[in-house]
Design a protein around this motif. Structure first.
Motif, PDB file in Angstrom:
ATOM      1  N   LYS A   1       0.836  -1.198   0.000  1.00 26.35           N
ATOM      2  CA  LYS A   1       0.000   0.000   0.000  1.00 26.35           C
ATOM      3  C   LYS A   1       0.872   1.250   0.000  1.00 26.35           C
TER       4      LYS A   1
ATOM      5  N   MET B   1       3.465   1.391  -8.387  1.00 25.48           N
ATOM      6  CA  MET B   1       4.232   0.863  -9.512  1.00 25.48           C
ATOM      7  C   MET B   1       3.553   1.219 -10.824  1.00 25.48           C
TER       8      MET B   1
ATOM      9  N   ALA C   1      -1.236  -0.849 -17.590  1.00 31.12           N
ATOM     10  CA  ALA C   1      -2.047  -1.889 -16.932  1.00 31.12           C
ATOM     11  C   ALA C   1      -3.307  -1.301 -16.294  1.00 31.12           C
ATOM     12  N   LEU C   2      -3.966  -0.394 -17.025  1.00 30.12           N
ATOM     13  CA  LEU C   2      -5.238   0.143 -16.514  1.00 30.12           C
ATOM     14  C   LEU C   2      -6.302  -0.943 -16.632  1.00 30.12           C
ATOM     15  N   LEU C   3      -7.280  -0.895 -15.730  1.00 26.25           N
ATOM     16  CA  LEU C   3      -8.360  -1.868 -15.797  1.00 26.25           C
ATOM     17  C   LEU C   3      -9.285  -1.453 -16.940  1.00 26.25           C
ATOM     18  N   THR C   4      -9.407  -2.332 -17.937  1.00 26.26           N
ATOM     19  CA  THR C   4     -10.040  -1.914 -19.185  1.00 26.26           C
ATOM     20  C   THR C   4     -11.561  -1.769 -19.085  1.00 26.26           C
ATOM     21  N   ASP C   5     -12.157  -2.311 -18.008  1.00 22.57           N
ATOM     22  CA  ASP C   5     -13.611  -2.200 -17.922  1.00 22.57           C
ATOM     23  C   ASP C   5     -14.064  -0.982 -17.119  1.00 22.57           C
ATOM     24  N   MET C   6     -13.102  -0.117 -16.763  1.00 23.88           N
ATOM     25  CA  MET C   6     -13.473   1.089 -16.005  1.00 23.88           C
ATOM     26  C   MET C   6     -12.935   2.318 -16.734  1.00 23.88           C
TER      27      MET C   6
ATOM     28  N   PHE D   1     -10.094   3.401  -7.926  1.00 17.61           N
ATOM     29  CA  PHE D   1     -10.093   1.979  -7.571  1.00 17.61           C
ATOM     30  C   PHE D   1      -9.304   1.662  -6.292  1.00 17.61           C
ATOM     31  N   PRO D   2      -8.005   2.013  -6.218  1.00 15.38           N
ATOM     32  CA  PRO D   2      -7.288   1.677  -4.975  1.00 15.38           C
ATOM     33  C   PRO D   2      -7.842   2.414  -3.760  1.00 15.38           C
TER      34      PRO D   2
ATOM     35  N   GLU E   1     -10.912   0.568  -2.667  1.00 13.02           N
ATOM     36  CA  GLU E   1     -10.610  -0.750  -2.106  1.00 13.02           C
ATOM     37  C   GLU E   1     -10.018  -0.656  -0.701  1.00 13.02           C
ATOM     38  N   HIS E   2      -9.235   0.402  -0.464  1.00 10.83           N
ATOM     39  CA  HIS E   2      -8.474   0.422   0.788  1.00 10.83           C
ATOM     40  C   HIS E   2      -8.965   1.409   1.835  1.00 10.83           C
TER      41      HIS E   2
ATOM     42  N   ARG F   1      -2.939   6.827 -10.752  1.00  8.85           N
ATOM     43  CA  ARG F   1      -3.477   5.739  -9.942  1.00  8.85           C
ATOM     44  C   ARG F   1      -2.429   5.267  -8.930  1.00  8.85           C
TER      45      ARG F   1
ATOM     46  N   ARG G   1     -19.814  -7.474  -0.483  1.00  9.97           N
ATOM     47  CA  ARG G   1     -19.724  -6.564  -1.632  1.00  9.97           C
ATOM     48  C   ARG G   1     -20.504  -7.157  -2.791  1.00  9.97           C
TER      49      ARG G   1
ATOM     50  N   THR H   1      -2.233  -8.380 -19.985  1.00  8.00           N
ATOM     51  CA  THR H   1      -1.988  -6.936 -19.979  1.00  8.00           C
ATOM     52  C   THR H   1      -1.577  -6.448 -18.585  1.00  8.00           C
ATOM     53  N   GLU H   2      -1.149  -7.361 -17.743  1.00  6.75           N
ATOM     54  CA  GLU H   2      -0.618  -7.065 -16.407  1.00  6.75           C
ATOM     55  C   GLU H   2      -1.618  -6.432 -15.456  1.00  6.75           C
ATOM     56  N   GLN H   3      -2.929  -6.523 -15.796  1.00  7.38           N
ATOM     57  CA  GLN H   3      -3.913  -5.923 -14.887  1.00  7.38           C
ATOM     58  C   GLN H   3      -3.954  -6.668 -13.554  1.00  7.38           C
TER      59      GLN H   3
ATOM     60  N   ALA I   1      -0.931  -5.670 -11.627  1.00  7.85           N
ATOM     61  CA  ALA I   1      -1.097  -4.309 -11.117  1.00  7.85           C
ATOM     62  C   ALA I   1      -1.966  -4.325  -9.868  1.00  7.85           C
TER      63      ALA I   1
ATOM     64  N   MET J   1      -1.138  -3.166  -6.070  1.00  2.10           N
ATOM     65  CA  MET J   1      -1.950  -2.189  -5.330  1.00  2.10           C
ATOM     66  C   MET J   1      -2.489  -2.812  -4.046  1.00  2.10           C
ATOM     67  N   ALA J   2      -1.935  -3.983  -3.679  1.00  2.00           N
ATOM     68  CA  ALA J   2      -2.335  -4.689  -2.464  1.00  2.00           C
ATOM     69  C   ALA J   2      -3.786  -5.148  -2.515  1.00  2.00           C
ATOM     70  N   ILE J   3      -4.257  -5.463  -3.745  1.00  2.00           N
ATOM     71  CA  ILE J   3      -5.617  -5.975  -3.892  1.00  2.00           C
ATOM     72  C   ILE J   3      -5.502  -7.393  -4.436  1.00  2.00           C
TER      73      ILE J   3
END
Lengths: 272, 257
Positions: A85, A89, A95-100, A108-109, A112-113, A157, B39, B125-127, B130, B134-136
């Motif tokens: 945390k 990196m 490496a973006l999340l493609t569905d958002m 997102f982080p 989540e946190h 991000r 969730r 794609t390294e998602q 990643a 991000m500790a997820i």
């Protein structure tokens, strides 16, 4: 209390192998706090692997990696997540999340946190986007971004949770001169403005050396040389000379190992 | 000869290694279920892409399968003067067998392959990496909701398949071929048992749901992160799921009926 004069990342006697191939053979490295450190070397020397080792995604064969005084290789999964945390990196392609969309990717982080309210998250995301100059792009999807923009969003991000350090994996690869310039400037500015410690993995000598306080040159599983850009350019090491000046021939030969040229030509008729 | 034995040994070894990895992953996925229930919106999102988007293909196929059953069943039964039993024949075959099996095969082709490709591409794609940085935990965030959505959708899709199939049989048998409507429904009602027939079908579809989504998420997560690796993984999902469905169908039928 952690000792603030000690390096943020201390790597000692690190070895790592992939199959039979030694990627690192007992390397030592110190990443100073508040500085930008570049790790350079030819493709395939394991620069990205080094970042993964620091992030605890893979375990070394031997040696120790301490981040802020914590031994990464010995951590349990939950302790490792706590440490991550505080690390950001940037992956090679973002490496973006493609569905958002862009906004949700940066949120997102945080979502989540933390338990922050949507209002607060909006403020945070807007601030991060302003830093990377993409506040206007908040509703775009990752597929609508250029490569450089995607990396800037990924940077926003990565700093969303205000980490203590940032790791950049080949941030300049395949960028046009303008977005390259933007990224170079951003890495330095973020580092200084947010009080980060940055590690940049790259083989773009010009760009990386312009922003680095220290450079480590890796080759053949060893640290070949380290210091700032000027000392490396003037160093006696032939290898450093070849790499820093981009010479086609030197310790890394132009020719792939082959039998003697004249013999090879003369024997052409006899056997192929 | 020696080469052959060696190869056989190696593929056997590979198989058990993969089975081991898949089992460990299954454990991790299940471990994520409690936190996922808190969730639930994540699951709802996946229910849409896994379940709702498979609805059209299930509806259309169910209708045609029911219509074919009506037609074939009528032709056979009419020789014995037993065409009144058409409703029983159509409903029993759908509820106990064709509903769960065909819906699961369609589900593997439509939703299973999509799950594998999506997760495989996220890996390529390294998602997923990643997220880890991000500790997820990507297993909890990505795999568990998808698995759970498949687990919920499959029995519902099988039920819809059977229901629309029975209507298809009605359309052909009653409306076109002139079987008595009252006989079609009343004989069905009298002969189809809730526990012996319907519940057994439901159990089958739950098992198929678990197996298909497990194979799909495992193949995606275990895929070699290149375009070729993802395409192979997608193919494997469809092939392995289909074989697993048919094999398990035999075992479950033998145990339950």
């Amino acid at each position: 209390m952690t000792d603030l004069s000690a390096p943020l990342v201390e790597i000692r006697n690190l070895s790592f192998a992939r199959g039979d191939r030694m990627i690192f053979d007992g390397i030592d490295m110190d990443i100073e706090r508040g500085k930008v450190t570049s790790i350079m070397g030819p493709s395939g020397t394991g620069k990205t692997t080094l970042l993964r080792l620091i992030g605890g995604q893979i375990k070394p064969l031997a040696g120790t990696i301490k981040v802020d005084g914590i031994e990464v290789t010995q951590l349990s999964r939950s302790a490792l997540f706590q440490l991550r945390k505080r690390m950001g990196m940037l992956f090679q392609n973002g490496a973006l999340l493609t569905d958002m969309n862009v906004y949700d990717n940066i949120a997102f982080p945080i979502r989540e946190h933390t338990q922050l309210s949507e209002n607060m998250i909006r403020t945070l995301v807007t601030m991060k986007l302003q830093v990377v100059g993409l506040r206007g792009a908040r509703n775009l999807m990752p597929s609508e971004l250029s490569g450089g923009m995607a990396r800037r969003v990924a940077m926003a991000r990565a700093i969303a949770l205000d980490p203590m350090m940032m790791m950049y994996d080949e941030p300049f690869t395949g960028q046009d001169p303008i977005s390259m310039g933007v990224l170079v400037r951003l890495i330095r500015e973020l580092n200084d403005a947010l009080g980060l410690t940055s590690i940049v993995v790259s083989h773009d000598i010009e760009e990386a050396s312009s922003i680095s306080d220290t450079i480590y040159l890796l080759s053949g599983g060893k640290v070949v040389a380290h210091g700032n850009a000027d000392t490396l350019r003037e160093s006696g090491s032939e290898w450093a000379q070849q790499f820093m000046n981009g010479l086609p021939d030197g310790p890394v030969p132009f020719h792939y190992p082959a039998p003697d040229y004249a013999e090879d030509l003369l024997s052409a008729g006899a056997n192929k | 000869m020696l080469d052959f034995i060696q190869q056989l040994g190696r593929s056997g070894f590979d198989f058990f290694q993969r089975l081991g990895r898949a089992s460990i992953l299954f454990g991790h996925i299940l471990a994520g279920v409690p936190s996922m229930i808190l969730r639930f919106p994540l699951v709802i999102q996946q229910l849409y892409s896994v379940g709702v988007l498979s609805l059209l293909i299930v509806l259309v196929s169910g209708l045609f399968v029911g219509m074919v059953l009506g037609l074939q069943g009528y032709n056979t039964l009419v020789d014995f003067g037993a065409e009144e039993s058409l409703g029983v024949m159509v409903s029993i075959s759908l509820v106990t067998e064709l509903g769960p099996v065909v819906a699961a095969l369609l589900f593997a082709g439509r939703a299973g392959s999509a799950l594998t490709a999506e997760i495989g591409l996220m890996k390529a794609t390294e998602q997923l990496s990643a997220m880890e940085m991000m500790a997820i935990d990507p297993i909890r965030r990505v795999l568990t909701p998808r698995f759970f959505a498949g687990f919920i959708s499959m029995p519902l899709l099988a039920a819809i398949f059977s229901a629309i199939g029975i209507l298809g049989g009605h359309l052909v048998g009653v409306a076109l071929l002139g079987v008595d409507e009252g006989a079609y429904w009343s004989q069905m009602q009298a002969s189809v048992d809730f526990y012996d027939d319907i519940m057994n079908g439901v159990i089958k579809s739950i098992v198929f749901g678990v197996v298909v989504t497990w194979i799909a998420v495992f193949e995606g997560y275990d895929a070699i992160p290149t375009s070729e690796g993802v395409s192979r993984a997608t193919t494997r999902t469809v092939v392995h799921s289909s074989l697993a469905i048919l094999g398990l169908d035999f075992i479950l039928t033998a145990i339950m009926f």
